[in-house]
Motif scaffolding. Structure first.
Motif, PDB file in Angstrom:
ATOM      1  N   ASN A   1      28.532  43.332  40.745  1.00 22.17           N
ATOM      2  CA  ASN A   1      28.700  42.502  39.547  1.00 22.17           C
ATOM      3  C   ASN A   1      29.706  41.384  39.784  1.00 22.17           C
ATOM      4  OD1 ASN A   1      26.860  43.910  37.968  1.00 22.17           O
ATOM      5  ND2 ASN A   1      28.385  45.382  37.268  1.00 22.17           N
ATOM      6  N   ILE A   2      30.789  41.695  40.495  1.00 22.20           N
ATOM      7  CA  ILE A   2      31.788  40.670  40.810  1.00 22.20           C
ATOM      8  C   ILE A   2      31.174  39.573  41.676  1.00 22.20           C
ATOM      9  CG2 ILE A   2      33.943  40.224  42.031  1.00 22.20           C
ATOM     10  CD1 ILE A   2      34.847  43.028  41.193  1.00 22.20           C
ATOM     11  N   LEU A   3      30.431  39.983  42.714  1.00 22.66           N
ATOM     12  CA  LEU A   3      29.805  39.006  43.602  1.00 22.66           C
ATOM     13  C   LEU A   3      28.752  38.187  42.869  1.00 22.66           C
ATOM     14  CD1 LEU A   3      29.397  41.173  46.836  1.00 22.66           C
ATOM     15  CD2 LEU A   3      31.037  39.346  46.437  1.00 22.66           C
ATOM     16  N   GLN A   4      28.014  38.813  41.957  1.00 29.76           N
ATOM     17  CA  GLN A   4      27.024  38.084  41.186  1.00 29.76           C
ATOM     18  C   GLN A   4      27.671  37.029  40.313  1.00 29.76           C
ATOM     19  OE1 GLN A   4      24.826  41.533  39.450  1.00 29.76           O
ATOM     20  NE2 GLN A   4      23.029  40.364  40.023  1.00 29.76           N
ATOM     21  N   ARG A   5      28.759  37.381  39.643  1.00 23.90           N
ATOM     22  CA  ARG A   5      29.449  36.406  38.792  1.00 23.90           C
ATOM     23  C   ARG A   5      29.972  35.238  39.611  1.00 23.90           C
ATOM     24  NH1 ARG A   5      31.332  41.103  35.995  1.00 23.90           N
ATOM     25  NH2 ARG A   5      33.268  41.081  37.199  1.00 23.90           N
ATOM     26  N   ARG A   6      30.520  35.530  40.791  1.00 23.23           N
ATOM     27  CA  ARG A   6      31.014  34.454  41.647  1.00 23.23           C
ATOM     28  C   ARG A   6      29.872  33.559  42.113  1.00 23.23           C
ATOM     29  NH1 ARG A   6      35.647  37.218  45.568  1.00 23.23           N
ATOM     30  NH2 ARG A   6      37.136  37.694  43.884  1.00 23.23           N
ATOM     31  N   ALA A   7      28.728  34.178  42.441  1.00 23.01           N
ATOM     32  CA  ALA A   7      27.576  33.387  42.883  1.00 23.01           C
ATOM     33  C   ALA A   7      27.067  32.502  41.753  1.00 23.01           C
ATOM     34  CB  ALA A   7      26.466  34.305  43.372  1.00 23.01           C
TER      35      ALA A   7
ATOM     36  N   LEU B   1      28.923  59.720  42.782  1.00 22.80           N
ATOM     37  CA  LEU B   1      29.083  58.975  41.536  1.00 22.80           C
ATOM     38  C   LEU B   1      30.093  57.849  41.702  1.00 22.80           C
ATOM     39  CD1 LEU B   1      28.411  58.806  38.487  1.00 22.80           C
ATOM     40  CD2 LEU B   1      30.333  60.349  38.100  1.00 22.80           C
ATOM     41  N   ILE B   2      31.221  58.151  42.297  1.00 25.63           N
ATOM     42  CA  ILE B   2      32.256  57.140  42.500  1.00 25.63           C
ATOM     43  C   ILE B   2      31.743  56.028  43.412  1.00 25.63           C
ATOM     44  CG2 ILE B   2      34.523  56.715  43.515  1.00 25.63           C
ATOM     45  CD1 ILE B   2      35.279  59.572  42.624  1.00 25.63           C
ATOM     46  N   THR B   3      31.049  56.402  44.476  1.00 19.12           N
ATOM     47  CA  THR B   3      30.505  55.411  45.407  1.00 19.12           C
ATOM     48  C   THR B   3      29.521  54.481  44.713  1.00 19.12           C
ATOM     49  OG1 THR B   3      30.731  57.002  47.221  1.00 19.12           O
ATOM     50  CG2 THR B   3      29.322  55.081  47.604  1.00 19.12           C
ATOM     51  N   ALA B   4      28.652  55.045  43.884  1.00 17.89           N
ATOM     52  CA  ALA B   4      27.669  54.228  43.174  1.00 17.89           C
ATOM     53  C   ALA B   4      28.358  53.279  42.200  1.00 17.89           C
ATOM     54  CB  ALA B   4      26.685  55.124  42.435  1.00 17.89           C
ATOM     55  N   PHE B   5      29.368  53.769  41.481  1.00 18.74           N
ATOM     56  CA  PHE B   5      30.095  52.920  40.543  1.00 18.74           C
ATOM     57  C   PHE B   5      30.809  51.779  41.261  1.00 18.74           C
ATOM     58  CE2 PHE B   5      30.437  56.266  36.992  1.00 18.74           C
ATOM     59  CZ  PHE B   5      29.381  55.665  36.309  1.00 18.74           C
ATOM     60  N   VAL B   6      31.448  52.091  42.375  1.00 14.11           N
ATOM     61  CA  VAL B   6      32.151  51.052  43.135  1.00 14.11           C
ATOM     62  C   VAL B   6      31.174  49.995  43.638  1.00 14.11           C
ATOM     63  CG1 VAL B   6      33.455  50.609  45.247  1.00 14.11           C
ATOM     64  CG2 VAL B   6      34.071  52.538  43.795  1.00 14.11           C
TER      65      VAL B   6
ATOM     66  N   LEU C   1      18.542  32.503  45.012  1.00 15.09           N
ATOM     67  CA  LEU C   1      18.112  33.895  44.953  1.00 15.09           C
ATOM     68  C   LEU C   1      19.267  34.876  45.110  1.00 15.09           C
ATOM     69  CD1 LEU C   1      14.891  33.812  47.192  1.00 15.09           C
ATOM     70  CD2 LEU C   1      15.010  33.775  44.702  1.00 15.09           C
ATOM     71  N   ALA C   2      20.445  34.371  45.475  1.00 12.71           N
ATOM     72  CA  ALA C   2      21.567  35.251  45.815  1.00 12.71           C
ATOM     73  C   ALA C   2      21.905  36.268  44.727  1.00 12.71           C
ATOM     74  CB  ALA C   2      22.796  34.412  46.171  1.00 12.71           C
ATOM     75  N   PRO C   3      22.044  35.876  43.446  1.00  7.27           N
ATOM     76  CA  PRO C   3      22.381  36.888  42.431  1.00  7.27           C
ATOM     77  C   PRO C   3      21.336  37.992  42.308  1.00  7.27           C
ATOM     78  CG  PRO C   3      22.792  34.673  41.584  1.00  7.27           C
ATOM     79  CD  PRO C   3      22.055  34.510  42.872  1.00  7.27           C
ATOM     80  N   SER C   4      20.063  37.613  42.336  1.00  8.75           N
ATOM     81  CA  SER C   4      19.015  38.633  42.223  1.00  8.75           C
ATOM     82  C   SER C   4      18.948  39.495  43.480  1.00  8.75           C
ATOM     83  CB  SER C   4      17.655  37.974  41.969  1.00  8.75           C
ATOM     84  OG  SER C   4      17.288  37.116  43.037  1.00  8.75           O
ATOM     85  N   ILE C   5      19.198  38.926  44.635  1.00  9.15           N
ATOM     86  CA  ILE C   5      19.209  39.707  45.870  1.00  9.15           C
ATOM     87  C   ILE C   5      20.347  40.723  45.841  1.00  9.15           C
ATOM     88  CG2 ILE C   5      19.651  39.583  48.348  1.00  9.15           C
ATOM     89  CD1 ILE C   5      18.117  36.969  48.417  1.00  9.15           C
ATOM     90  N   LEU C   6      21.516  40.296  45.385  1.00  9.91           N
ATOM     91  CA  LEU C   6      22.647  41.215  45.293  1.00  9.91           C
ATOM     92  C   LEU C   6      22.352  42.362  44.334  1.00  9.91           C
ATOM     93  CD1 LEU C   6      25.641  38.704  45.203  1.00  9.91           C
ATOM     94  CD2 LEU C   6      25.078  40.309  47.037  1.00  9.91           C
ATOM     95  N   ALA C   7      21.726  42.043  43.211  1.00  2.33           N
ATOM     96  CA  ALA C   7      21.366  43.093  42.258  1.00  2.33           C
ATOM     97  C   ALA C   7      20.374  44.070  42.881  1.00  2.33           C
ATOM     98  CB  ALA C   7      20.776  42.464  40.995  1.00  2.33           C
ATOM     99  N   GLY C   8      19.360  43.539  43.561  1.00  2.00           N
ATOM    100  CA  GLY C   8      18.374  44.403  44.195  1.00  2.00           C
ATOM    101  C   GLY C   8      18.968  45.265  45.283  1.00  2.00           C
ATOM    102  N   LEU C   9      19.873  44.691  46.082  1.00  2.00           N
ATOM    103  CA  LEU C   9      20.496  45.455  47.158  1.00  2.00           C
ATOM    104  C   LEU C   9      21.358  46.590  46.610  1.00  2.00           C
ATOM    105  CD1 LEU C   9      21.558  42.615  49.638  1.00  2.00           C
ATOM    106  CD2 LEU C   9      19.695  44.252  49.916  1.00  2.00           C
ATOM    107  N   SER C  10      22.119  46.304  45.560  1.00  2.00           N
ATOM    108  CA  SER C  10      22.975  47.351  44.995  1.00  2.00           C
ATOM    109  C   SER C  10      22.150  48.474  44.384  1.00  2.00           C
ATOM    110  CB  SER C  10      23.903  46.757  43.940  1.00  2.00           C
ATOM    111  OG  SER C  10      23.165  46.227  42.851  1.00  2.00           O
TER     112      SER C  10
END
Length: 273
Positions: A260-266, A249-254, A189-198
């Protein structure tokens, strides 16, 4: 002649790019150029003013608290909706999407009515010393309400597609329910959890309508950044409003880039496993 996989690709791609440029890129570029017109010194002075820094602190801490709460509650709610059958399940599943359909200003008025000192919940909590309306706790509550569906709706489909054989294999090897959840289910569930959290955190950062009615909007205390941007617009200080908005805006982009980086690694870790 070889048939294309997507008929009308040129037309559909052109329409998509035009829509993205018109609805997304142009407003963002306009914001960036407006903020850049200030010059580095003036820009830095505005975004680091005492009132702006206080609004960042209130917004970021409230969004972080709301996201942490939604992580546990949203994950539990998605689990219940997927794994259990009970009367009213479909109604509960539909209610999850209510923040998407309900105007945020209406949500803010409803929350204020419920949690104000004379409200249904407020008159019970107030004698206990728990103040919700017109406090940072009210801001967190409004953020939780508006951002909860992002976590539920990103985790729920993945839970539905999980192979029950994985859990059965863990049980056959003598693993406890806790070990099966933490070592088998949670990593999947980690990739989907990361997406939901972001998405939940980004939505909380930019939330406005649901918060202004319940926050009290006291500078240096319960004033969020989105409200400060609105105040600067009402004062016709468009460059200052753009500068402060660019921080969000910058905070949201970061946040989205890190996610996305963490999702790819997961995903790579899961594929290697």
């Amino acid at each position: 002649m070889k048939q294309r996989v997507l008929p009308g690709l040129s037309l559909s791609l052109g329409v998509t790019l035009f829509y993205a440029a018109l609805i997304i890129a142009l407003p963002v570029l306009a914001l960036v150029f407006k903020a850049a017109s200030l010059g580095p010194a003036a820009y830095w002075q505005i975004v680091t003013s005492e009132r702006a820094l206080a609004s960042y602190r209130v917004t970021a801490l409230s969004a972080l608290a709301a996201t942490v709460f939604n992580f546990f509650f949203g994950l539990a709610l998605a689990w219940v909706l997927v794994r259990y059958r009970f009367p009213g399940r479909r109604l509960l599943d539909a209610v999850v999407d209510l923040p998407f359909a309900l105007p945020t200003a209406v949500a803010g008025i409803a929350l204020t009515t419920l949690f104000a000192p004379g409200g249904w919940f407020g008159h019970v909590l107030d004698p206990l010393g728990i103040r919700v309306a017109y406090t940072p706790l009210g801001i967190m509550l409004a953020m939780c309400f508006t951002s909860l569906p992002f976590i539920v709706r990103t985790v729920q489909p993945v839970l539905e597609e999980l192979d029950p054989a994985l859990e059965e294999a863990g049980q056959s090897l003598g693993a406890s329910d806790r070990e099966i959840f933490t070592r088998v289910i949670l990593p999947l569930l980690a990739p989907s959890i990361l997406a939901g959290l972001s998405l939940s955190f980004a939505r909380s950062l930019g939330e406005f309508g649901a918060i202004i009615f319940i926050a009290g909007n006291q500078p240096m205390s319960t004033e969020i950044t989105a409200l400060l941007v609105f105040i600067r617009l009402e004062e016709y200080e468009y460059q200052a409003a753009a500068a402060i908005a660019s921080v969000l805006l910058i905070t949201a982009f970061v946040m989205l880039a890190l996610t996305n980086i963490l999702q790819r690694r997961a995903l790579r870790y899961m594929q290697r496993g």
